[in-house]
Design an enzyme around this catalytic site. Sequence first.
Site, short mmCIF file in Angstrom:
data_model
loop_
_atom_site.label_atom_id
_atom_site.label_comp_id
_atom_site.label_asym_id
_atom_site.label_seq_id
_atom_site.Cartn_x
_atom_site.Cartn_y
_atom_site.Cartn_z
N GLU A 237 4.58 0.91 -1.18
CA GLU A 237 3.75 1.47 -0.11
C GLU A 237 2.31 1.65 -0.55
OE1 GLU A 237 4.69 5.05 -2.53
OE2 GLU A 237 5.77 3.23 -1.96
N HIS B 109 6.33 1.49 -6.39
CA HIS B 109 5.86 2.07 -5.13
C HIS B 109 5.16 0.99 -4.28
CE1 HIS B 109 6.59 6.44 -5.47
NE2 HIS B 109 6.60 6.18 -6.77
N CYS C 128 11.54 4.04 -5.55
CA CYS C 128 11.36 4.87 -6.74
C CYS C 128 12.53 5.83 -6.93
CB CYS C 128 10.01 5.58 -6.71
SG CYS C 128 9.54 6.20 -8.35
#
Length: 250
Positions: free
Chosen positions: A222, A220, A115
């Site tokens: 994660e 993102h 990001c």
Amino acid sequence: MNVRPLIAVAAYRLAPGRVSRWPEGGYGVPGPYLEAVRRAGARTAILAPGEVADADDLLDPFDGLLLVGGGDVDPTRYGAELGAHDYAVDPERDAFEIALLQAAERAAVPTLCICRGAQVMNVAYGGTLQQHLPDVDGLLQHGVPVDNTTAMHDVEPTQGTRLATTTDTPSVLQCSSHHHQGIGAVGEGLTVSGRSSDGLVEAIERETANGGWMLGVQWHPEETAATDPKQQALFDTLVRLAGDRAARTP
């Protein structure tokens, strides 16, 4: 012998009052980044802005580098002015992360930028950013961090790139996204390796002279890696390459 590599994760400054009972502020990294790296089999350590050593010395003990999301890059770094929607601008963090990126390239340290990290990567090599995507006609919803809005959208990897190889994806990735800025002009020596259906650049990578691995993704991974193997593969590849480097290092 299996080598558990050590991944440096660049932290960011927490403003006074951001954390209850931390009136003087601090530094932090959201847990899902660390969890995804640990799930891949690595150890993690946090590096924070303000260290007095130079970036080469700071990075020397580490086998990989992860840059995470957060506030906006100082627009003066890419020839723009502070905009009405820019938030959490921290020039010290910008300088710290750019220095780490450049040190990682020199030392062939595998690097994943997420990001804001992808935006830092682009700016570090002379690229620019679009400062507020909601003002751009024809774009998908990409989420706005300060409004706590998140969007799920597809990203199509460019075939033959590291992104496509890493995620083993012939078609599209399902990505969790909340970024109000995006990549504009692509930095020197960077390759676009993924776009959303509206044409916005969502992934960049860099071919380094010494065979290093550097990949930036605008979304993102994660956030969905625990249930989406293609997103976890980004962390798995970072850790595998870091482990290979650790095994070669005396």
